[in-house]
Write an enzyme that holds these catalytic residues in place. Structure first.
Site, PDB file in Angstrom:
ATOM      1  N   THR A  77       0.426  -0.987  -0.054  1.00 38.31           N
ATOM      2  CA  THR A  77       0.131   0.094  -0.211  1.00 38.31           C
ATOM      3  C   THR A  77       1.066   1.343  -0.207  1.00 38.31           C
ATOM      4  OG1 THR A  77      -1.622  -1.028   0.873  1.00 38.31           O
ATOM      5  CG2 THR A  77      -2.370   1.052   1.648  1.00 38.31           C
ATOM      6  N   ASN A 156      -5.405  -9.924  -7.456  1.00 42.64           N
ATOM      7  CA  ASN A 156      -5.386 -10.212  -6.576  1.00 42.64           C
ATOM      8  C   ASN A 156      -6.731 -11.155  -5.888  1.00 42.64           C
ATOM      9  OD1 ASN A 156      -5.928  -7.812  -6.095  1.00 42.64           O
ATOM     10  ND2 ASN A 156      -7.344  -8.229  -4.119  1.00 42.64           N
ATOM     11  N   GLN A 184       0.177  -9.352  -5.682  1.00 44.41           N
ATOM     12  CA  GLN A 184       0.227 -11.084  -5.923  1.00 44.41           C
ATOM     13  C   GLN A 184       1.539 -12.228  -6.789  1.00 44.41           C
ATOM     14  OE1 GLN A 184      -2.486 -12.796  -4.671  1.00 44.41           O
ATOM     15  NE2 GLN A 184      -3.445 -10.694  -2.722  1.00 44.41           N
ATOM     16  N   HIS A 206       4.666 -10.024   3.600  1.00 41.13           N
ATOM     17  CA  HIS A 206       3.413 -10.616   3.979  1.00 41.13           C
ATOM     18  C   HIS A 206       2.938 -11.499   2.878  1.00 41.13           C
ATOM     19  CE1 HIS A 206      -0.706  -8.616   4.034  1.00 41.13           C
ATOM     20  NE2 HIS A 206      -0.125  -7.437   3.907  1.00 41.13           N
ATOM     21  N   THR A 245      13.224   4.740  10.605  1.00 40.08           N
ATOM     22  CA  THR A 245      14.188   4.306  10.670  1.00 40.08           C
ATOM     23  C   THR A 245      13.632   2.605  10.176  1.00 40.08           C
ATOM     24  OG1 THR A 245      14.564   4.723  13.149  1.00 40.08           O
ATOM     25  CG2 THR A 245      14.724   2.499  12.881  1.00 40.08           C
ATOM     26  N   CYS A 330      -9.738  -7.108   1.952  1.00 43.30           N
ATOM     27  CA  CYS A 330      -9.849  -6.177   1.472  1.00 43.30           C
ATOM     28  C   CYS A 330     -11.276  -4.888   1.556  1.00 43.30           C
ATOM     29  CB  CYS A 330      -9.319  -4.886   0.756  1.00 43.30           C
ATOM     30  SG  CYS A 330      -7.437  -6.081   0.458  1.00 43.30           S
TER      31      CYS A 330
END
Ligand code: PLP
Length: 387
Positions: A77, A156, A184, A206, A245, A330
């Site tokens: 995203t 997706n 994907q 992920h 960071t 989503c």
């Protein structure tokens, strides 16, 4: 074969479990190797920095990129946001036009909507019944104002794989920047940013057995050199494209996930294809119909519908034993028809019949057989009720 552990997870397009081999690599970077990768005055920071650069090298090699072309982000995203917002602002002197497509993920569509609110022009290309854009139409849509094209690599919901190489060729012929959302695709099918003419590419750990909250944006360094504006202001990390960071354990896990994906991709896809072929042939016996393309498709994806049978009825009947999804995760909190299925030309009722099955690395043959039998029985009994 081991006994089945319920519920069986078959929603791998929404997210994947972290591979235990990935977790093992990550753990030391939470505790004894906790350094800030920018703190190069001592071994804590130095060790973290070495680990980050090793992961960057693995990830770059896997997609045919150079290590300095990888920008770590929090996920696809964020990468999509940097790609679209950062490029349209950086190259505003070239024009104000973006070309994308109606079946994109919300991370692209909502960002494109935001660009429209800022005064940019966006063309949303239509797709055919299989979910593919028309390349001639793409080329005809390019104007002297077009700055970039963003077309997803693999969808997706329905798994359709785009002709990325040809899209990139068209973009480069017209000196337009080409971005692809490959969340994907990367880690699932071969991706080569050089051969495929990709300038910017979003992907996420992920979705490929790595941890959540870490992703990357590939940013082409030469021919053409592209450099989107960063969205965050701060320490200037990641060549000023993404201050903040670095998520060292996440990056280490991402690298390990990529290393595993590259070595296991072929054998996994062979297995997935056998399983999705088996499922589809069984489902077709009870009226099941495939959404998407029959061959240009992710092998672990199966999006089908049974005319007249609500997906919610199927999902509720099997939910104790099997986790699958209706449409895309989503948007499942909203009772809205899938924008992807509507774009294929399905009417609104039919979109509510669709189920999406996403197979994964840790599924086993007995789980697939159980799923086929269960859905087969549930659909047959729901059909009796609905007659
Ligand atoms: C999952 C997904 C995203 C969002 O990725 P995150 O890393 O969860 O932000 C974007 N695009 C596509 C195609 C996806 O499948």
């Amino acid at each position: 074969m081991s006994e089945i552990k319920f519920p069986i997870y078959l929603d791998h397009h929404a997210t994947t479990p972290v591979d235990p081999r990935v977790l093992d690599e990550m753990i030391p970077y939470f505790t004894e190797k906790f350094g800030n990768a920018s703190s190069l005055d001592h071994t804590f920071g130095y060790d973290a920095s070495i680990a980050v650069e090793e992961a960057r090298e693995i990830i770059a090699n896997a997609i045919g990129a150079r290590h300095d072309e990888i920008v770590f982000t929090s996920g696809a995203t964020e990468s999509d946001n940097i790609a679209l917002l950062g490029t349209m602002s950086k190259y505003a002197d070239r024009g104000n036009h973006l070309i994308t497509c109606v079946t994109e993920h919300k991370a692209i569509l909502d960002t494109a909507k935001h660009l429209e609110s800022l005064g940019k022009k966006v063309t949303y290309l239509k797709v055919n019944e299989y979910g593919e854009i028309n390349l001639q139409e793409l080329e005809n849509t390019i104007t002297s104002e077009t700055v970039m094209i963003s077309i997803m690599f693999a969808n997706n919901e329905i798994g359709t794989i785009a002709d990325i190489k040809s899209i990139g060729e068209i973009a480069h012929k017209h000196e337009v920047i080409f971005h692809t959302d490959a969340a994907q695709a990367v880690g699932h099918i071969p991706v080569d940013v050089g051969m495929m003419n990709i300038d910017l590419m979003s992907f996420s750990a992920h979705k490929m057995y790595g941890p959540k909250g870490i992703g990357a944006l590939y940013v082409r360094g030469v021919k053409p050199r592209v450099k989107p504006d960063g969205l965050f202001h701060g320490g200037g990390q990641e060549r000023n494209i993404r201050s903040g960071t670095l998520n060292v354990p996440g990056i280490v896990g991402f690298g390990k996930a990529m290393e595993i994906a590259v070595s296991e991709m072929d054998s996994e896809n062979k297995k997935f294809k056998e399983w999705t072929d088996l499922m589809l042939s069984e489902f077709e016996k009870i009226g099941g119909k495939l959404n998407g393309h029959s061959t240009k498709r992710l092998s672990h994806n199966l999006n089908v519908y049974f005319p007249g049978i609500e997906s919610k009825s199927i999902i509720n009947s099997i939910s104790k034993e099997i986790a699958i999804s209706a449409g895309s995760a989503c948007t499942t909190h909203v009772v809205e028809p899938s924008h992807v299925l509507l774009a294929l030309g399905l009417d609104e009722d039919t979109t509510h019949y669709a189920i999406r099955i996403g197979l994964g690395r840790f599924n086993e043959t007995n789980e697939i057989k159980f799923t086929v039998d269960k859905i087969y029985d549930v659909v047959k009994s729901l059909k009796k009720i609905s007659v």
